[in-house]
Design a protein around this motif. Structure first.
Motif, PDB file in Angstrom:
ATOM      1  N   ASN A  62     -61.551 -32.480 -40.194  1.00 20.14           N
ATOM      2  CA  ASN A  62     -62.226 -32.091 -38.947  1.00 20.14           C
ATOM      3  C   ASN A  62     -61.377 -32.422 -37.714  1.00 20.14           C
ATOM      4  O   ASN A  62     -61.291 -31.637 -36.772  1.00 20.14           O
ATOM      5  CB  ASN A  62     -63.579 -32.797 -38.859  1.00 20.14           C
ATOM      6  CG  ASN A  62     -64.414 -32.261 -37.709  1.00 20.14           C
ATOM      7  OD1 ASN A  62     -64.719 -31.076 -37.652  1.00 20.14           O
ATOM      8  ND2 ASN A  62     -64.733 -33.125 -36.762  1.00 20.14           N
ATOM      9  N   LEU A  63     -60.727 -33.574 -37.764  1.00 20.01           N
ATOM     10  CA  LEU A  63     -59.852 -33.983 -36.649  1.00 20.01           C
ATOM     11  C   LEU A  63     -58.712 -32.969 -36.477  1.00 20.01           C
ATOM     12  O   LEU A  63     -58.400 -32.549 -35.354  1.00 20.01           O
ATOM     13  CB  LEU A  63     -59.285 -35.379 -36.933  1.00 20.01           C
ATOM     14  CG  LEU A  63     -58.345 -35.957 -35.883  1.00 20.01           C
ATOM     15  CD1 LEU A  63     -59.123 -36.367 -34.630  1.00 20.01           C
ATOM     16  CD2 LEU A  63     -57.586 -37.149 -36.426  1.00 20.01           C
ATOM     17  N   THR A 118     -58.576 -29.717 -37.643  1.00 19.63           N
ATOM     18  CA  THR A 118     -59.032 -28.370 -37.247  1.00 19.63           C
ATOM     19  C   THR A 118     -59.495 -28.352 -35.791  1.00 19.63           C
ATOM     20  O   THR A 118     -59.272 -27.375 -35.072  1.00 19.63           O
ATOM     21  CB  THR A 118     -60.163 -27.864 -38.164  1.00 19.63           C
ATOM     22  OG1 THR A 118     -61.214 -28.839 -38.165  1.00 19.63           O
ATOM     23  CG2 THR A 118     -59.689 -27.625 -39.581  1.00 19.63           C
ATOM     24  N   THR A 119     -60.146 -29.443 -35.356  1.00 18.48           N
ATOM     25  CA  THR A 119     -60.599 -29.516 -33.964  1.00 18.48           C
ATOM     26  C   THR A 119     -59.407 -29.593 -33.011  1.00 18.48           C
ATOM     27  O   THR A 119     -59.387 -28.951 -31.958  1.00 18.48           O
ATOM     28  CB  THR A 119     -61.519 -30.744 -33.764  1.00 18.48           C
ATOM     29  OG1 THR A 119     -62.469 -30.786 -34.815  1.00 18.48           O
ATOM     30  CG2 THR A 119     -62.261 -30.695 -32.440  1.00 18.48           C
ATOM     31  N   SER A 120     -58.407 -30.384 -33.399  1.00 19.13           N
ATOM     32  CA  SER A 120     -57.238 -30.567 -32.527  1.00 19.13           C
ATOM     33  C   SER A 120     -56.424 -29.294 -32.394  1.00 19.13           C
ATOM     34  O   SER A 120     -55.966 -28.938 -31.306  1.00 19.13           O
ATOM     35  CB  SER A 120     -56.331 -31.674 -33.084  1.00 19.13           C
ATOM     36  OG  SER A 120     -57.066 -32.850 -33.267  1.00 19.13           O
ATOM     37  N   TRP A 165     -57.228 -25.913 -33.668  1.00 16.36           N
ATOM     38  CA  TRP A 165     -57.883 -24.614 -33.463  1.00 16.36           C
ATOM     39  C   TRP A 165     -59.221 -24.704 -32.721  1.00 16.36           C
ATOM     40  O   TRP A 165     -59.861 -23.689 -32.499  1.00 16.36           O
ATOM     41  CB  TRP A 165     -58.102 -23.913 -34.809  1.00 16.36           C
ATOM     42  CG  TRP A 165     -56.805 -23.687 -35.539  1.00 16.36           C
ATOM     43  CD1 TRP A 165     -55.794 -22.863 -35.176  1.00 16.36           C
ATOM     44  CD2 TRP A 165     -56.406 -24.310 -36.758  1.00 16.36           C
ATOM     45  NE1 TRP A 165     -54.767 -22.930 -36.079  1.00 16.36           N
ATOM     46  CE2 TRP A 165     -55.115 -23.815 -37.075  1.00 16.36           C
ATOM     47  CE3 TRP A 165     -56.978 -25.252 -37.609  1.00 16.36           C
ATOM     48  CZ2 TRP A 165     -54.401 -24.219 -38.199  1.00 16.36           C
ATOM     49  CZ3 TRP A 165     -56.283 -25.646 -38.734  1.00 16.36           C
ATOM     50  CH2 TRP A 165     -55.007 -25.135 -39.015  1.00 16.36           C
ATOM     51  N   GLY A 166     -59.649 -25.922 -32.415  1.00 19.57           N
ATOM     52  CA  GLY A 166     -60.923 -26.098 -31.735  1.00 19.57           C
ATOM     53  C   GLY A 166     -62.124 -25.719 -32.592  1.00 19.57           C
ATOM     54  O   GLY A 166     -63.198 -25.385 -32.095  1.00 19.57           O
ATOM     55  N   VAL A 167     -61.918 -25.787 -33.931  1.00 17.22           N
ATOM     56  CA  VAL A 167     -63.004 -25.430 -34.864  1.00 17.22           C
ATOM     57  C   VAL A 167     -63.470 -26.686 -35.599  1.00 17.22           C
ATOM     58  O   VAL A 167     -62.646 -27.428 -36.147  1.00 17.22           O
ATOM     59  CB  VAL A 167     -62.509 -24.388 -35.897  1.00 17.22           C
ATOM     60  CG1 VAL A 167     -63.617 -24.055 -36.898  1.00 17.22           C
ATOM     61  CG2 VAL A 167     -62.033 -23.132 -35.188  1.00 17.22           C
ATOM     62  N   SER A 168     -64.776 -26.914 -35.613  1.00 13.91           N
ATOM     63  CA  SER A 168     -65.319 -28.060 -36.333  1.00 13.91           C
ATOM     64  C   SER A 168     -65.776 -27.626 -37.726  1.00 13.91           C
ATOM     65  O   SER A 168     -66.423 -26.586 -37.887  1.00 13.91           O
ATOM     66  CB  SER A 168     -66.504 -28.656 -35.560  1.00 13.91           C
ATOM     67  OG  SER A 168     -67.111 -29.659 -36.341  1.00 13.91           O
ATOM     68  N   ARG A 176     -67.591 -29.630 -39.609  1.00 20.38           N
ATOM     69  CA  ARG A 176     -68.751 -30.464 -39.950  1.00 20.38           C
ATOM     70  C   ARG A 176     -70.043 -29.653 -39.873  1.00 20.38           C
ATOM     71  O   ARG A 176     -70.871 -29.855 -38.997  1.00 20.38           O
ATOM     72  CB  ARG A 176     -68.801 -31.678 -39.019  1.00 20.38           C
ATOM     73  CG  ARG A 176     -67.717 -32.703 -39.357  1.00 20.38           C
ATOM     74  CD  ARG A 176     -67.980 -34.025 -38.765  1.00 20.38           C
ATOM     75  NE  ARG A 176     -68.061 -33.968 -37.305  1.00 20.38           N
ATOM     76  CZ  ARG A 176     -68.143 -35.036 -36.534  1.00 20.38           C
ATOM     77  NH1 ARG A 176     -68.167 -36.234 -37.068  1.00 20.38           N
ATOM     78  NH2 ARG A 176     -68.210 -34.911 -35.227  1.00 20.38           N
TER      79      ARG A 176
END
Lengths: 149, 169
Positions: B40-41, B43-45, B47-50, B52
């Motif tokens: 999650n860290l 993908t969020t960093s 592509w901005g996709v979570s 979770r």
């Protein structure tokens, strides 16, 4: 000629007797003399084996004052020069420590396992009694493992 | 020499098996939590996709659990939890399990769980302490402490020896 030879011998003897050795030595340049000596050639002529054979080691050791020798040793400096890490590694101590730690961990795990197996045994005993089963008729292990017991 | 009864190769009881299952669940949950947080860290960093979300997370944990149990059973004949407790899954005749047995064991496991855990009840009452998924997969679970003999505690061994019931759990 024979007379002259005898006369020269007598004179030389007298001269040598009358001359002071210190006076002669003061005229000798020892450094120059030593420079002319070929030490390697001298050492080649020494029979080391024979020399060592002549040394009485027991007698030599008796003459060594160990206490005095030890007093002169600077232990702090000696320890500073020691590579303790290599020394410990060569002694096999790390392996002994790892082995004993593994054995201790194994003992702790076995202690827990024993308690769990004990609880299993108690539960099974209760169920066997509850269902009025004959304990001797119950299989205790799969066929192949029963044989290997 | 220790006066303890040896139970190596004997059918394992409910307490040991429950402990092993609990340890496996703990390991799977811990691994999944750390893994999900890490993924999650990333993908969020980048592509901005979570990731979770409930459905993908559920699918992921099921896949992880399947791979974990099937992989360890097929290769080592025991899961890490079973290894810690000192258990091994074998064929019903006592031979080492094959990949097919391991696959059936994992696939049948939910059948033991879903009907309110009723599939686990035979571990207590079955003569060979086999759960529903063991019966489907043709397997049994036995005590196996590796090189060391599986033993019962000393006082209990003495008690069982006095009452002469063979010490089988």
């Amino acid at each position: 000629m024979a007379v002259l030879g005898r006369l020269a011998g007598k004179v030389t003897g007298r001269v040598v007797e009358s001359v002071q050795p210190d006076v002669i030595l003061s005229h000798i340049d020892l450094d120059a003399l030593l420079d002319r000596i070929d030490l390697n050639r001298l050492l080649d002529r020494i029979d080391v084996e024979r020399l060592v054979a002549r040394i009485d080691v027991e007698d030599l050791m008796d003459r060594v004052d160990v206490e005095r020798l030890l007093e002169r040793v600077d232990l702090d400096r000696l320890v500073e020069r020691l590579d303790v890490e290599t020394l410990v590694r060569r002694s096999g101590l790390p392996e002994v420590v790892v082995e004993s730690q593994a054995r201790l961990a194994g003992s702790v795990i076995d202690l827990v396992r024993r308690q769990l197996a004990g609880l299993d045994a108690v539960l099974n005993r209760g169920v066997t009694r509850l269902l009025r089963r004959d304990p001797d008729s119950l299989p205790i292990a799969p066929r192949l493992l029963e044989d290997s017991e | 020499m220790s006066g303890r009864l040896t139970v190596t190769g004997h059918y394992a009881g409910a307490v040991s098996r429950a402990t092993a299952t609990a340890l496996d669940l703990l390991l799977i949950a811990t691994t999944f939590t750390i893994g999900l947080a890490g993924v999650n860290l990333l993908t969020t960093s980048f592509w901005g996709v979570s990731v979770r979300r409930a459905l993908p997370a559920t699918i992921a944990v099921v896949v992880l659990a399947f791979c974990y149990v099937f992989g360890f059973l097929a290769i080592a004949g025991r899961t890490p939890g079973q290894g810690i407790v000192g258990l091994r899954v074998v064929r019903s005749d006592g031979g080492p399990i094959r990949a097919g047995n391991a696959l059936r064991w994992v696939v049948a496991f939910p059948f033991s769980v879903v009907p309110a855990g009723l599939g686990f009840v035979p571990i207590v009452f079955h003569r060979e302490h086999r759960a529903l998924h063991d019966l489907i997969a043709g397997t049994a679970v036995v005590y196996d402490w590796g090189e060391r003999p599986a033993e019962l505690p000393g006082p209990l061994s003495a008690f069982l020896a006095r009452h002469d019931d063979g010490g089988s759990p």
